[in-house]
Design a protein around this motif. Structure first.
Motif, PDB file in Angstrom:
ATOM      1  N   LEU A 117       0.396   5.699   3.094  1.00 15.65           N
ATOM      2  CA  LEU A 117      -0.723   4.626   2.902  1.00 15.65           C
ATOM      3  C   LEU A 117      -2.089   4.726   3.405  1.00 15.65           C
ATOM      4  CD1 LEU A 117      -1.259   1.341   2.040  1.00 15.65           C
ATOM      5  CD2 LEU A 117      -0.567   1.154   4.309  1.00 15.65           C
ATOM      6  N   THR A 177      -3.435   6.452   0.490  1.00 19.87           N
ATOM      7  CA  THR A 177      -4.124   5.763   0.117  1.00 19.87           C
ATOM      8  C   THR A 177      -5.002   5.387  -0.374  1.00 19.87           C
ATOM      9  OG1 THR A 177      -1.074   5.136  -0.704  1.00 19.87           O
ATOM     10  CG2 THR A 177      -2.952   3.823  -1.373  1.00 19.87           C
ATOM     11  N   ASP A 214       3.155   7.777  -8.608  1.00 16.90           N
ATOM     12  CA  ASP A 214       2.621   6.799  -7.837  1.00 16.90           C
ATOM     13  C   ASP A 214       1.420   6.465  -7.739  1.00 16.90           C
ATOM     14  OD1 ASP A 214       5.411   7.285  -6.949  1.00 16.90           O
ATOM     15  OD2 ASP A 214       4.999   7.608  -4.926  1.00 16.90           O
ATOM     16  N   LEU A 215       0.656   7.956  -7.691  1.00 18.09           N
ATOM     17  CA  LEU A 215      -1.216   7.800  -8.100  1.00 18.09           C
ATOM     18  C   LEU A 215      -1.953   6.687  -9.371  1.00 18.09           C
ATOM     19  CD1 LEU A 215      -2.292  10.759  -6.732  1.00 18.09           C
ATOM     20  CD2 LEU A 215      -2.534   8.063  -5.410  1.00 18.09           C
ATOM     21  N   LEU A 217      -0.925   2.856  -9.634  1.00 23.58           N
ATOM     22  CA  LEU A 217      -1.961   2.760  -8.409  1.00 23.58           C
ATOM     23  C   LEU A 217      -3.485   2.579  -9.956  1.00 23.58           C
ATOM     24  CD1 LEU A 217      -3.221   1.309  -5.705  1.00 23.58           C
ATOM     25  CD2 LEU A 217      -3.670   3.661  -5.577  1.00 23.58           C
ATOM     26  N   THR A 238       5.418   4.150   2.637  1.00 20.77           N
ATOM     27  CA  THR A 238       4.481   5.425   1.601  1.00 20.77           C
ATOM     28  C   THR A 238       3.846   4.159   0.346  1.00 20.77           C
ATOM     29  OG1 THR A 238       6.100   4.735   0.510  1.00 20.77           O
ATOM     30  CG2 THR A 238       6.412   6.476   1.889  1.00 20.77           C
ATOM     31  N   LEU A 239       3.146   4.891  -0.330  1.00 17.71           N
ATOM     32  CA  LEU A 239       2.708   3.858  -1.314  1.00 17.71           C
ATOM     33  C   LEU A 239       3.675   3.143  -2.227  1.00 17.71           C
ATOM     34  CD1 LEU A 239      -0.910   2.858  -3.117  1.00 17.71           C
ATOM     35  CD2 LEU A 239       0.366   5.236  -4.059  1.00 17.71           C
ATOM     36  N   ARG A 240       4.606   3.685  -2.336  1.00 16.53           N
ATOM     37  CA  ARG A 240       5.592   3.778  -2.952  1.00 16.53           C
ATOM     38  C   ARG A 240       5.907   2.108  -3.007  1.00 16.53           C
ATOM     39  NH1 ARG A 240       9.603   6.361  -6.734  1.00 16.53           N
ATOM     40  NH2 ARG A 240       7.629   7.449  -7.410  1.00 16.53           N
ATOM     41  N   LEU A 274       3.559  -0.045  -2.882  1.00 13.85           N
ATOM     42  CA  LEU A 274       2.827  -1.649  -4.386  1.00 13.85           C
ATOM     43  C   LEU A 274       4.715  -1.879  -5.160  1.00 13.85           C
ATOM     44  CD1 LEU A 274       2.126   2.686  -6.428  1.00 13.85           C
ATOM     45  CD2 LEU A 274       0.788  -0.028  -6.030  1.00 13.85           C
ATOM     46  N   GLY A 329      -0.583  -3.211  -6.820  1.00 11.77           N
ATOM     47  CA  GLY A 329      -1.862  -2.164  -6.711  1.00 11.77           C
ATOM     48  C   GLY A 329      -3.370  -2.930  -6.765  1.00 11.77           C
ATOM     49  N   ILE A 384      -4.063  -4.005  -2.663  1.00  4.88           N
ATOM     50  CA  ILE A 384      -3.814  -2.267  -1.789  1.00  4.88           C
ATOM     51  C   ILE A 384      -5.542  -1.383  -2.118  1.00  4.88           C
ATOM     52  CG2 ILE A 384      -3.413  -0.415  -2.049  1.00  4.88           C
ATOM     53  CD1 ILE A 384      -0.257  -0.521  -2.617  1.00  4.88           C
ATOM     54  N   ARG A 385      -5.410  -1.921  -3.260  1.00  6.01           N
ATOM     55  CA  ARG A 385      -7.034  -0.867  -3.641  1.00  6.01           C
ATOM     56  C   ARG A 385      -8.055  -2.115  -3.157  1.00  6.01           C
ATOM     57  NH1 ARG A 385      -8.689   2.253  -7.760  1.00  6.01           N
ATOM     58  NH2 ARG A 385      -7.120   2.624  -9.221  1.00  6.01           N
TER      59      ARG A 385
END
Length: 582
Positions: free
Chosen positions: A177, A180, A280-281, A284, A420-422, A425, A430, A433-434
């Motif tokens: 994160l 991210t 993963d990116l 996103l 983690t990002l995953r 998500l 996404g 998160i952004r």
């Protein structure tokens, strides 16, 4: 004195602009759409014309000294829509009382097409109300610009090549994160820099050389062999994050890699981890134009060449078995190790070579690095090294993102304590998160609130902004059901109730300029939330679609269309979708 906040300082260095020399004025600000004038440029032109008329009438003397025209928004709307301190600036040049100059400028303002009224306040401020009809006339330009609304030139800086490097997390585990946050900030900045007229290239710097990668490979092999049922002694230097790559390889190959050499295993672990990072990116919505490998700097000889150049400057010494860059010679507070006493190069040394590659070999006009707080320590020495090597260090800009906590707990990949990002998500998506990771200044810490990010209500800011866009779309569905026409709006039916909202819409190009200039994307979230709040209030207080008042409804639908375009573009600059239904 009346408190004010800057709307624009129109000068010809960074933003284009307006300035007064003698009795003539040149407007060089380039609005994104000819039909939709920016408030600052339009008001500045009116003030310059008033000054010309006052000089021509003999009311004010001619002067060859340049005076910038500054347009501001008062913090208190009761003081007007816009204000200027031009009279006080001119007073210094002309040697006259500022309030008297302000009165003369007010008297020589035009016939009210743009400025409906003006009054002199305090020592010589001019507070102005904009004409509602002129504001309403700008809506067509916003609508016709569509996805390009908000594009804004940075004057002479437009068209430059800008490389922005972000995320660049060590490929020794999944995207956390914390990393991210760099993804959200970097991608938003890339979008804004492109909207400001730059040629932008996104890059991920893969740290695949050095001692950490060796430690990663050894630990990954040990975790993998454990998964194969082999109980080897643990590595001397534990690296818990390497377990994830081992699990990826075991899931793909089973125990088929148990006899692979350590070097080959390390390469496979790196490839597997990079593939997951990229995936993963991309989920996103973050895509890179290039993936630059640190190892390539060694393979090409770039690191050795850089070190030789640095030695020739006299700023490299050997001390205690290590090789040092004597940054203190150049005014820095401390020196920096280039090669450790064990013979291994530091990240600092390869970072110098990497930035030479960006700014010399590939010759980007500008480079922007988005880095985590743990990389900020050696930045002063980095700039010193570039300067002594003959690089204009103003070509490099650094954005440092501070730490993220989840429920008050700090994240650290090497220790294995991270989110983690995953995982995020899957929980919040996404867009949330952004928005949340951009919503604070990069230099501020963030405590990521998972519960708030998943709420469907006005307290969730991303939901609130997206709902505003969905409401805009909804009024057009209602108009179709009620048979309300969309063509040929009579915008004279819009008045003072709509003026503040329209002014807010016209601020978007200036927001883009300020974000591109200062590299502060959190301003996008503030702006989007302000537009959403203004639209929600207007929607609550006014009936947008009324079959009994089709002409007024058509005019208000024109306003709704401009709000919809503006919200969609603000969200797109952040990499966030603008839904038509919620």
């Amino acid at each position: 004195m009346v408190a004010r906040r800057p709307l624009a300082v129109l000068s010809d260095e960074q933003f284009g602009g307006a300035h007064y020399t003698g009795a003539s004025l040149t407007i060089s600000t380039e609005a994104a759409v000819p039909d939709a004038q920016l408030v600052a440029s339009a008001v500045s032109a009116e003030l310059a014309a008033a000054l010309d008329r006052a000089v021509a009438a003999g009311a004010l003397p001619r002067s060859e000294v340049r005076t910038d025209i500054v347009v501001e928004k008062p913090n208190d709307p009761s003081h007007g829509d816009v204000a200027t301190n031009l009279a006080m600036r001119l007073a210094k040049v002309l040697g006259l009382a500022p309030r008297g100059i302000a009165e003369l400028l007010r008297e020589h303002l035009g016939g009210g097409e743009i400025i409906e009224s003006a009054e002199v306040a305090g020592p010589g401020f001019i507070n102005m109300r904009l004409a509602p009809a002129w504001l309403a006339a700008q809506l067509g330009g916003i609508i016709s610009a569509g996805e390009r609304w908000g594009d804004a030139s940075l004057g002479e800086g437009a068209g430059r090549s800008v490389q922005i490097e972000f995320v660049s997390a060590n490929p020794t585990g999944p995207v956390t994160l914390g990393a991210t946050r760099g993804a959200a900030v970097g991608d938003a900045l890339a979008n804004v820099l492109a909207a400001a007229g730059h040629r932008v290239e996104r890059e991920y710097y893969v740290n695949d050389a050095g001692s950490r990668m060796r430690t990663f490979a050894v630990n990954c092999a040990w975790f993998y062999r454990r998964l194969c049922g082999i109980d080897d002694p643990p590595p001397a230097e534990p690296y818990p994050a390497a377990e994830h790559a081992a699990e990826l390889l075991f899931a793909e190959h089973g125990d088929g890699l148990r006899d692979v050499s350590a070097d080959a295993f390390g390469e496979k672990a790196l490839a597997a981890q990079l593939a997951e990072i990229r995936q993963d990116l991309e989920h996103l919505g973050v895509h890179f134009d290039g993936w630059f490998h640190e190892q390539g700097l060694f393979d090409s000889g770039a690191v050795d060449r850089m070190l030789q150049r640095l030695k020739e400057t006299g700023c490299v010494v050997e001390r205690d078995g290590a090789v040092w860059f004597e940054a203190t010679q150049l005014g820095s507070e401390k020196d920096e190790v280039l090669i450790r006493s064990n013979g291994l190069p530091t990240y600092f040394m390869t970072d110098i070579a990497y930035h030479l590659d960006k700014l010399e070999q590939r010759a980007f006009d500008r480079a922007v690095d988005v880095v985590g707080a743990d990389h900020a320590g050696h930045l002063p020495r980095m700039f010193a090294a570039l300067r002594v090597l003959g690089i204009d260090d103003t070509r490099l800009r650094i954005v440092v993102t501070q730490l993220i906590t989840v429920a008050g707990t700090k994240m650290k990949k090497a220790s294995g304590h991270y989110v983690t990002l995953r995982e995020i998500l899957d929980q919040v998506g996404g867009d949330a998160i952004r928005y949340f990771l951009i919503s604070r200044a990069s230099g501020s810490t963030i405590d990521f609130d998972l519960d708030l990010a998943t709420k469907e209500g006005n307290e969730n800011p991303v939901y609130y902004v997206k709902m505003a866009h969905a409401r805009c779309a909804g009024v057009f569905r209602q108009a179709e059901l009620d048979g309300v026409p969309l063509e040929n709006p009579d915008l004279n039916l819009l008045g003072r109730d709509e003026s503040a909202l329209i002014q807010l819409l016209l601020d978007l190009p200036e927001v883009v300029r300020s974000v591109a200039h200062d590299l502060e994307p959190h301003r996008l979230t503030f702006y989007a939330h302000s537009v959403a709040a203004a639209w929600h209030r207007y929607y609550h207080d006014h009936r947008i679609v009324d079959a009994g008042a089709p002409a007024l409804s058509t005019a208000r639908l024109h306003l709704a269309a401009a709000v919809r375009v503006t919200l969609a573009r603000a969200l797109a600059l952040m990499g966030i979708a603008a839904p038509d239904r919620m």
